[in-house]
Structure formats: C-alpha cells, structure tokens
Design a protein around this motif. Structure first.
Motif, PDB file in Angstrom:
ATOM      1  N   PHE A 189       1.131 -28.532  22.369  1.00 54.51           N
ATOM      2  CA  PHE A 189       1.870 -27.281  22.108  1.00 54.51           C
ATOM      3  C   PHE A 189       2.887 -27.337  23.390  1.00 54.51           C
ATOM      4  O   PHE A 189       2.643 -27.697  24.330  1.00 54.51           O
ATOM      5  CB  PHE A 189       1.192 -26.091  22.279  1.00 54.51           C
ATOM      6  CG  PHE A 189       0.142 -26.046  20.847  1.00 54.51           C
ATOM      7  CD1 PHE A 189       0.849 -25.414  19.691  1.00 54.51           C
ATOM      8  CD2 PHE A 189      -1.124 -26.366  20.945  1.00 54.51           C
ATOM      9  CE1 PHE A 189      -0.030 -25.511  18.617  1.00 54.51           C
ATOM     10  CE2 PHE A 189      -2.127 -26.296  19.822  1.00 54.51           C
ATOM     11  CZ  PHE A 189      -1.438 -25.803  18.575  1.00 54.51           C
ATOM     12  N   GLY A 190       3.966 -26.661  22.999  1.00 59.13           N
ATOM     13  CA  GLY A 190       4.995 -26.688  24.203  1.00 59.13           C
ATOM     14  C   GLY A 190       5.341 -25.081  24.205  1.00 59.13           C
ATOM     15  O   GLY A 190       4.672 -24.201  23.753  1.00 59.13           O
ATOM     16  N   ASP A 191       6.148 -25.057  25.208  1.00 63.98           N
ATOM     17  CA  ASP A 191       6.651 -23.607  25.707  1.00 63.98           C
ATOM     18  C   ASP A 191       8.066 -23.460  25.540  1.00 63.98           C
ATOM     19  O   ASP A 191       8.976 -23.638  26.578  1.00 63.98           O
ATOM     20  CB  ASP A 191       6.127 -23.375  27.055  1.00 63.98           C
ATOM     21  CG  ASP A 191       6.690 -21.919  27.792  1.00 63.98           C
ATOM     22  OD1 ASP A 191       6.966 -20.964  26.770  1.00 63.98           O
ATOM     23  OD2 ASP A 191       6.804 -21.714  29.299  1.00 63.98           O
ATOM     24  N   THR A 201       4.923 -30.513  14.966  1.00 65.20           N
ATOM     25  CA  THR A 201       4.902 -29.806  13.732  1.00 65.20           C
ATOM     26  C   THR A 201       3.979 -28.668  13.701  1.00 65.20           C
ATOM     27  O   THR A 201       4.355 -27.450  13.124  1.00 65.20           O
ATOM     28  CB  THR A 201       4.208 -30.599  12.593  1.00 65.20           C
ATOM     29  OG1 THR A 201       2.790 -31.340  13.175  1.00 65.20           O
ATOM     30  CG2 THR A 201       5.193 -31.985  12.231  1.00 65.20           C
ATOM     31  N   ALA A 202       3.081 -28.527  14.566  1.00 65.34           N
ATOM     32  CA  ALA A 202       2.146 -27.305  14.768  1.00 65.34           C
ATOM     33  C   ALA A 202       3.041 -26.215  15.365  1.00 65.34           C
ATOM     34  O   ALA A 202       3.122 -25.039  14.992  1.00 65.34           O
ATOM     35  CB  ALA A 202       1.053 -27.580  15.659  1.00 65.34           C
ATOM     36  N   ASP A 203       3.989 -26.489  16.443  1.00 65.15           N
ATOM     37  CA  ASP A 203       4.849 -25.769  16.888  1.00 65.15           C
ATOM     38  C   ASP A 203       5.995 -24.959  15.958  1.00 65.15           C
ATOM     39  O   ASP A 203       6.329 -23.781  15.827  1.00 65.15           O
ATOM     40  CB  ASP A 203       5.504 -26.342  18.024  1.00 65.15           C
ATOM     41  CG  ASP A 203       4.821 -26.030  19.327  1.00 65.15           C
ATOM     42  OD1 ASP A 203       4.015 -25.078  19.562  1.00 65.15           O
ATOM     43  OD2 ASP A 203       4.953 -26.748  20.347  1.00 65.15           O
ATOM     44  N   PHE A 204       6.326 -25.949  14.968  1.00 65.30           N
ATOM     45  CA  PHE A 204       7.053 -25.695  13.771  1.00 65.30           C
ATOM     46  C   PHE A 204       6.479 -24.596  12.928  1.00 65.30           C
ATOM     47  O   PHE A 204       7.212 -23.652  12.467  1.00 65.30           O
ATOM     48  CB  PHE A 204       7.641 -26.954  13.087  1.00 65.30           C
ATOM     49  CG  PHE A 204       8.616 -26.646  11.904  1.00 65.30           C
ATOM     50  CD1 PHE A 204       9.778 -26.806  12.173  1.00 65.30           C
ATOM     51  CD2 PHE A 204       8.064 -26.368  10.662  1.00 65.30           C
ATOM     52  CE1 PHE A 204      10.778 -26.595  11.219  1.00 65.30           C
ATOM     53  CE2 PHE A 204       8.774 -26.185   9.425  1.00 65.30           C
ATOM     54  CZ  PHE A 204      10.303 -26.275   9.843  1.00 65.30           C
ATOM     55  N   ALA A 205       5.487 -24.560  12.681  1.00 68.88           N
ATOM     56  CA  ALA A 205       4.607 -23.856  11.824  1.00 68.88           C
ATOM     57  C   ALA A 205       4.767 -22.343  12.389  1.00 68.88           C
ATOM     58  O   ALA A 205       4.770 -21.344  11.657  1.00 68.88           O
ATOM     59  CB  ALA A 205       3.449 -24.360  11.296  1.00 68.88           C
ATOM     60  N   LEU A 206       4.659 -22.359  13.598  1.00 66.61           N
ATOM     61  CA  LEU A 206       4.658 -21.101  14.590  1.00 66.61           C
ATOM     62  C   LEU A 206       5.633 -20.358  14.071  1.00 66.61           C
ATOM     63  O   LEU A 206       5.852 -19.008  14.277  1.00 66.61           O
ATOM     64  CB  LEU A 206       4.416 -21.179  16.078  1.00 66.61           C
ATOM     65  CG  LEU A 206       3.106 -21.935  16.648  1.00 66.61           C
ATOM     66  CD1 LEU A 206       3.138 -22.039  18.042  1.00 66.61           C
ATOM     67  CD2 LEU A 206       1.982 -20.965  16.136  1.00 66.61           C
ATOM     68  N   ARG A 207       6.839 -20.693  13.796  1.00 65.29           N
ATOM     69  CA  ARG A 207       8.121 -20.201  13.442  1.00 65.29           C
ATOM     70  C   ARG A 207       7.813 -19.085  12.415  1.00 65.29           C
ATOM     71  O   ARG A 207       8.335 -17.970  12.327  1.00 65.29           O
ATOM     72  CB  ARG A 207       8.931 -21.249  12.952  1.00 65.29           C
ATOM     73  CG  ARG A 207       9.666 -22.109  13.885  1.00 65.29           C
ATOM     74  CD  ARG A 207      10.718 -22.962  13.480  1.00 65.29           C
ATOM     75  NE  ARG A 207      11.338 -24.014  14.179  1.00 65.29           N
ATOM     76  CZ  ARG A 207      12.367 -25.007  13.901  1.00 65.29           C
ATOM     77  NH1 ARG A 207      12.826 -24.656  12.825  1.00 65.29           N
ATOM     78  NH2 ARG A 207      12.589 -25.884  14.785  1.00 65.29           N
ATOM     79  N   PRO A 257       1.999 -21.554  26.466  1.00 67.34           N
ATOM     80  CA  PRO A 257       2.403 -22.239  25.329  1.00 67.34           C
ATOM     81  C   PRO A 257       2.660 -21.026  24.207  1.00 67.34           C
ATOM     82  O   PRO A 257       1.980 -20.125  24.313  1.00 67.34           O
ATOM     83  CB  PRO A 257       0.954 -22.991  25.156  1.00 67.34           C
ATOM     84  CG  PRO A 257       0.470 -23.081  26.639  1.00 67.34           C
ATOM     85  CD  PRO A 257       0.910 -21.930  27.448  1.00 67.34           C
ATOM     86  N   ASP A 258       3.679 -21.621  23.334  1.00 64.93           N
ATOM     87  CA  ASP A 258       4.047 -20.619  22.470  1.00 64.93           C
ATOM     88  C   ASP A 258       2.899 -20.116  21.350  1.00 64.93           C
ATOM     89  O   ASP A 258       2.952 -19.321  20.915  1.00 64.93           O
ATOM     90  CB  ASP A 258       5.101 -20.948  21.638  1.00 64.93           C
ATOM     91  CG  ASP A 258       6.346 -21.448  22.392  1.00 64.93           C
ATOM     92  OD1 ASP A 258       6.666 -20.708  23.482  1.00 64.93           O
ATOM     93  OD2 ASP A 258       7.205 -22.336  22.228  1.00 64.93           O
TER      94      ASP A 258
END
Length: 852
Positions: free
Chosen positions: A210-212, A129-135, A226-227
């Motif tokens: 976090f992912g890349d 979900t943290a990566d989703f908010a980065l969108r 990481p993104d």
C-alpha cells in the motif's frame, strides 16, 4: 470509450496476424464461434496460468500456442489441455494450461484461427491494484466526499426503536460519515464493520503493497499514513458514532425510501424530519419491514462485528495513534457485551420493498470477536459452556457451531443470508491456536473448499460458487478461504481453484469481461454500471466490484429490471446464468462497498505473491533472510548488545583465516567505552559494521507476530540513535544500509518502516541452531551446547539440496557469563570446515548483491 480502443487493437493486429480471428466478445459474425477467456489483468511468472477455450461449434483442441504479441512468433506450444463438456452458453470447453511458461512479456494464445486477448506475464501485474480499488471506497464516503469535493448527509440522524435504552423516537444522534452501501445511499453497520475489518486486515497482512497518496479526507496529498488506513479509519470513526455508548448501538442509517430517485448524494428529505435520516436501534427484536417484520432474533451478529473491527483497529493503530487505539480497545469490549445482551441475529429493515440483508447466522461473528478480543483475563459468556476458560476457548466453542459457512455446502442462499461470506474467525483463531484445535479449524476450511471443489471440478472455469445475488462477493470470499487454507496448512492442493476464482473476476468467465470497473484499464470492464455517478454524470467508479452474474431464474423473478440498450453479451447468456453491463440491471451490475473492500484484501494478497524485486534472495515478512542459494557464498554474522567477551577472539580468527565478517551492534554497544578498541579494530580490518537498534527493543509480541509493541515514532527514533552512535566511528548510513532487528524478531510492518528509512532489513537464515549460542544451562530445554550447534550447521549443509549457499549464519560476539561453553571458540573449526566445502565467506553487503 474503452471498447473502441479494443477495436483499434484488433485493427492493428490484423496487419501482423491476418489469418486470425480475435477472441473478443463482439463476435456475432465470427466463424467458428469459439473464444479464449483469460485473466485480462495478467499472470505472475511463477503462478498457475490457465486460459479457458470455449466453443458453440467445435470439439476441444489438441494443442495451443503462445505467440509473442509484437513479432507474432510462436514461443510456446503445449498439449496440456483438460477437456470438458458443455457449460452455460457453450457446447464444448477446455482448460489450456501454460503454467510452465514463465518468461515475462506480452503474448497471444492461439487455437487454430482463434486468438485470445493480450496475455500479460510479469511480476508487476497486480502492483498497486489494491490501492486502485480504494478509489471506489473514497467515492462512497458520506459526510465529506472527496470525489465530489462536497459534503452530503450532514444532518444524520434520528433514532427509532430505542425504547429499551430510554431513547425516545426522533432523538438526534450524530451519525454523519461512513460509506454509502452501494449505488443507493443507505448505510449499514454490518457491512461497514465487515468492510473496515477487511481493510485493516489487508494492511496488517500486506503493509508493503500500500502507498500514501491521499490525506485523511481523501484529497490528494501524503499524510504519513497508508491510504488503506485512512479509509479504515473513516469506517472506524463512523462505527464509533453508531456505538456512542455502552447502552446504545445502531444497525442501520436510512432505509429503502432512499430508492425513490437516482441522484448524486446530497441532503435527503424523504424521511419526514428535515434532512435527518432514521437510525435503527439494535433492540434484538423484529422491526418494521413494510407490511411485514424482519426476522431479528438478537443483538449478536452486528454487535460482534463492531467488536472485532474495533479490536483489530486497536491493534493496528496502537503504534500510530495510541489514544485512538485505547478508545477502540474500550469500544471493542463494550460492543462484545452488547452482543451478549440477546444471542441471535440482527437483520436490516426495509419499508417499501421486500429486499433486505437477511442474515441468519451469528456464531461466526462471535467467534471472530472473541478471537480478536484475546488476550483478555476473562470474558463472561453466558451462552458458552466453556465460560471462564478465556476467550480462545469460547471462540473455539463458537467455531464448532458453524464449522462450514452454509452456502459452501448448500450451493444456495438468500440475499446476505450467511454473512460475511467467509468465516474470518477460523483464520484468526487458527493463527492463535496449536495442536488439535488448530488442525480442526484448518479441517473446517478444507471441508468447505472441498464442497465447492466437488462442483467446480465438473466445468472448465472451475466454477463452484453459486450464481446468487452478489456472486462476485462470494467469489472473492472463497478465493480468500483457499488462500488462508494454504497459508495455515501448507497444502497447495487447491491452488488452481484459488487462481481460477481470481481469474474469473478479471475476465476468465463466459462473458470475457472483468467484473471490476476500470481494472484493467486496457481490457473489457464494466462501463455502464447501476450507479448514479456514471448514469447521471458519467463519473468513473474506478475499482468498484459489481455484483456479478446471477442464475437466470433469479434474474427473471426480480422486480423492476429493464435493460436500457441491446444486450452486448447476448451470445453468452444462458439458461444457467446472466450478466449485463447495463445500468438497468441492478442485480448483476451494481457495485458494492463491502464487496470492494474484500477485493482490496484479495488484490493485496495476490500482489504479495509477486517475487521479490531481488529475485536471487529469499525474503520473509519483508526482510531478506538468505542470499543467492545458487552461489557457494555465505556471511558470518555477529550481533552484540551488552556482551563482547568473544570480540577479540573472533577478530583474531577472522584475520588469521582472511575472512570478512558482518557485525550488527546496538547503539549501547557502540557507546560502551570498553568496547571502543574492539570496534575500531573491526572497522580497520574491513568488516561490515551495521545497526542492531539502539536499546535492543522487542518490536512485536513473541506469540502474535502482528501485534506491535512499539510505535512508528519509537522505532524510528531508536534506530536513528543507533546510527548516531555509529557515526562516532565514521560509519554513515550509506556505509551500513542493512539493518538486523534486535532479538532477530520482526514483522512486515517493521520491515516496511525500515524501508521508509532507506534501509533494508535482514535476518539470519533459518535451519541451523547457530543463533542459539547465547543459551546457558539454566535455561533448561532451550540450552544448546556448542557441539550440538556445530553439528546442526554441518547437518544442514550436507542434507539440504543447496546446503548453506547464500546463508547468513548468525552468532553472538559475546554471551552471558553463565554460558561456559563458548561457541566462538569453535569458530576456527567451523571456518576450516566451510572452506573445505568450498564456501566463500563474504560480508553481508557483498552476499546480497543482486547479480545472477
């Protein structure tokens, strides 16, 4: 449309639950008029789990039930209900506590004929979900915008108010980049620096979540970073442009002339100088605010935010990009010196409207800057009477000037009056402090939380955050303060309050809606935000946190608000507060860049609360430190680097007792010819032989665990060399998947890097003094005798509930000649005791198998 999907769900539910009324928001004809509000995103199995029942007609229930969504069978029933009175649009409310129910699955809460939306319980509900908010952050990029695959605002900008630095008005500075602040295209240093800090902090504290998936430019494709760090660097790069030299710093790019039209970002020409936009220099003096002036009193608030963001960036990027780290380090110091020019606050500028970021505090910014500038030899602080005693003393001086962020106690504030909405400095300073100072900082956090709790405990939603403009940003900040308080103090008294604020953001609120666009995809979330992207082009703004509800009297006093369609939440508006999912309401439904960046941290924190995927092991900082505490097994672990004097004795004792051990040895150990016979003997006897680094490097600072001393490349090269040395004995990586770090000291980043190499980091189980067998008398108070070490093991076994179950008991295969009292000579006695207590001594790879 998402809401049509909800309608289809209701239709399907009607077949298995024909007598139930779904507790959704489209309920004007429902009778009775009651609802059940939940966290639509879901709940972790071991977390506090509470739903809120609310009604306009009924009295609070006495019991509630959980139904399996698929079968409709009752799986849980409880009378654990806390009853409250009226709140907002409701005449009666109650909290339904189902925390004791921990079985993962999909459920419905039923009270009489009222049923909640789907309740999801599992360990993955917050994953990614943290990566989703980065969108949303990527969509807010100025310069090259990866969502639009186009560039905008490439000509910025021309300077204003720079006379103090000898800069003539209209002088050009390259200020392209950064993020648009909200649904307009203004860009503020203060919000950008705060957002950048939150992103850096999120990675530092929770790197494993976090992912890349994106390149540095935001387009699809991995780049080895990481993104979240790609996004943080986008912010840092722009901040560097806004502080191009020691004498120059800008507070703002563009102004409210931006608001003339809603448009997809491109180039703007309404500022009278081609496509350039104005850059407002920080001179410490009041600046234009239409026919008024703002209330700027100094340079500190913004400049100190620059300093802290640069300082944290320098630490985070040190192992990844040394030259960039060094640049940030230099800029952090120059930014702090700029903050000292004139102590006071820098406010933003508007030309046509009365709305600005009217920040009134700056001591919190100075506290954070000094906490993050540490360690430095000395910092000249012309204001602090503590000058000359180092940065932490000065930081603590500022901490005492504003112990509690004012809105926490005052229950009100002007727009961005107390910014950031949380005092991050208390957290960063407390981590570096000890004794009375640390306890004082923790007490400051507690005092602020108690002020909110005194209000929150009066209503079923535990709502104590004021409904001022950007109330969701305050909610995120307050949940973070509760989280940090618990981390620092170990006191879980406010865990329910923390969870309630998190739940509020995702649907456990009077309106029953998530406040984050598209999260969750299956639930009710904003679909008509105050955003040109959605209004003009129907582009999704995934992950954007909207402003949130405001007091009704504030809403009625705002300029230019007119709803564009009938209010679908009309039944839940009240004299207390309103929220509209309507483009026409910029006060409650506009997403903000900085609020979303803060949300990234909060989502990462909640994701990190999930149990390890291997539920029968204990983890710390991403490393496994204990096996299954319910099984009477343990591992005898031996590490070695330069000494091996106990090797033959240990091998003989293990063989005589038919016990297998685990040996983690450095590349230097494997490469020492004198140790070769011992290594071959250990391998032949079936012991586990693993890696302990090649050169026995110290990975991170002893006092600041998050401060790395090696780069990612150094780490990987060194560990690879360790396995190359092992290969000479026929030991492949697949044979030795567990890695024990040198000095038994690491942090979450090291664990993450280990995982990237296909390995699992392990460490000794804390609680005994077995790992102190390397000490010798000349080390003074650190020295531990063999008798003391042995007794610590026995005491732990006999006094702790699960004894040594699952333990990795660490010893050394050899020690410095200065130690005459060799603990490995006590190994026969120790093994005899452990066998008598019923322990099975196994290799690490057998101990950490994941069967229940």
């Amino acid at each position: 449309m998402r809401r049509k999907k909800i309608a289809l769900l209701l239709f399907s539910l009607a077949f298995c639950l024909p007598l139930l009324s779904f507790s959704g928001k489209k309920s004007a004809n429902d009778s009775p008029k009651s609802w059940i509000r939940i966290n639509l995103l879901g709940y972790l199995p071991n977390a506090i789990k509470v739903a809120v029942w609310a009604s306009k007609e009924q009295s609070p229930p006495h019991r509630f039930e959980l139904l399996d969504e698929q079968s409709g069978k009752v799986v849980f029933s409880s009378a654990k209900i806390s009853k409250f009175g009226a709140y907002g649009p409701f005449t009666s409310t109650a909290r339904l506590d189902f925390s004791s129910f921990k079985t993962p699955g999909r459920y419905l809460i039923r009270v009489g004929t009222i049923v909640s939306p789907t309740v999801i319980i599992n360990n993955e509900v917050y994953r990614h979900t943290a990566d989703f908010a980065l969108r949303y952050l990527r969509q807010q990029r100025s310069g090259f915008n990866p969502f639009l695959r186009d560039s905008c605002h490439t000509h910025d900008g021309f300077a204003l108010y720079g006379a103090k630095a000898g800069i003539k008005d209209s002088t050009h500075f390259d200020a392209s980049g950064g993020w648009h602040d909200a649904s307009d295209y203004l860009q503020y240093s203060t919000t950008s620096a705060n957002a950048t800090y939150h992103l850096l902090m999120a990675y530092r504290d929770f790197p494993q979540v976090f992912g890349d998936e994106k390149q540095a430019n935001g387009l699809d494709g991995k780049n080895g970073l990481p993104d979240v760090l790609d996004e943080a660097k986008w912010g840092l790069d722009w901040l560097l442009k806004m502080h191009p030299s020691a004498q120059v710093m800008f507070n703002q790019l563009a102004d409210d002339r931006d608001h003339l039209t809603m448009r997809i970002p491109k180039e703007d020409s309404q500022y009278g100088k081609g496509f350039e936009r104005p850059l407002y220099f920080i001179d410490g003096e009041p600046q234009q605010r239409g026919k008024f002036m703002n209330n700027t009193t100094g340079t500190s608030s913004t400049a100190a935010k620059f300093a802290s963001a640069f300082a944290l960036g320098s630490r985070v990027f040190y192992p990844l990009n040394t030259s960039f780290s060094e640049l940030l380090h230099a800029k952090s110091n120059s930014a702090y010196q700029f903050a000292l020019r004139k102590k006071g606050v820098t406010q933003t500028v508007s030309v046509k409207s009365p709305y600005i970021y009217a920040e009134d505090n700056w001591v919190d910014d100075m506290e954070l800057a000094l906490a993050m500038l540490n360690p430095q030899p000395k910092v000249t602080d012309l204001y602090s009477p503590q000058q000359g005693k180092g940065t932490l003393d000065s930081a603590f001086f500022y901490a005492k000037q504003e112990p509690v962020t004012p809105w926490l106690k005052d229950d009100t504030a002007k727009h961005y009056q107390w910014y950031p909405f949380i005092n991050i400095g208390h957290y960063e300073l407390a981590k570096q402090s000890s004794g009375a100072n640390k306890q004082q900082l923790i007490a400051y956090y507690k005092q602020g939380i108690e002020q909110v709790w005194d209000r929150a405990r009066q209503n079923a939603f535990y709502r104590g955050v004021p409904f001022i403009w950007c109330s969701n940003n305050l909610t995120v900040a307050f949940a973070m303060q509760c989280f940090w308080y618990k981390q620092l103090s170990g006191d879980a008294s406010f865990s329910a309050l923390e969870q309630a604020n998190f739940d509020w953001l995702f649907g456990c609120n009077p309106w029953g809606t998530s406040m984050v666009y598209g999260l969750p995809s299956w639930g009710d979330t904003p679909v008509d935000p105050h955003s040109a992207f959605t209004h003009l082009k129907q582009y999704p703004i995934d992950g954007g946190l909207v402003d949130g509800p405001v007091y009704t009297n504030i809403y009625k006093g705002l300029i230019g608000i007119q709803l564009s369609k009938p209010d679908e939440y009309a039944e839940f508006q009240s004299d207390l507060a309103v929220y509209h999912d309507d483009y026409g309401d910029y006060s409650t439904n506009e997403p903000t860049m900085d609020g979303t960046a803060s949300l990234v941290y909060l989502l990462a924190a909640f994701d990190s609360k999930a149990e390890a995927k291997k539920p029968n092991v204990t983890q710390s900082f991403g490393g496994i430190i204990r096996g299954n505490s319910k099984q009477k097994k343990l591992a005898l672990v031996f590490t070695g680097d330069e000494f091996a004097d106990g090797g033959q004795s240990i091998a003989q004792t293990l063989a005589q007792n038919k016990v297998k051990g685990s040996f983690f040895l450095t590349g230097r150990f494997y490469s020492t010819p004198a140790f070769t016979p011992l290594i071959k003997k250990l391998k032949a006897n079936g012991h586990y032989l693993g890696a302990h680094s090649n050169e026995h490097l110290l990975y991170n600072d002893w006092n600041k665990r998050d401060s790395l001393l090696v780069s990612k490349t150094q780490f990987k090269n060194d560990l690879t060399a360790n396995y190359q040395a092992m290969a000479r004995f026929g030991i492949a990586k697949k044979d030795a998947p567990f890695f024990l770090p040198p000095y038994e000291w690491y942090n979450a980043t090291i664990a993450s890097w280990t995982s990237e190499m296909g390995l699992q980091l392990v460490n000794f189980s804390p609680g005994t003094r077995s790992n102190a067998d390397y000490t010798y008398p000349e080390m003074g108070k650190s020295y531990r005798s063999s008798e003391e070490i042995y007794q610590s093991i026995v005491d732990y076994d006999q006094k702790q509930a699960n004894g040594l179950n699952g333990f990795m008991l660490l010893l050394h295969i050899g020690t410095d000649p200065k130690r005459k009292d060799k603990f490995y000579q006590q190994l026969p006695t120790l093994i005899k005791y452990l066998k008598k207590q019923g322990y099975e001594m196994v290799r690490v790879n057998d101990l950490l198998k994941t069967e229940p």
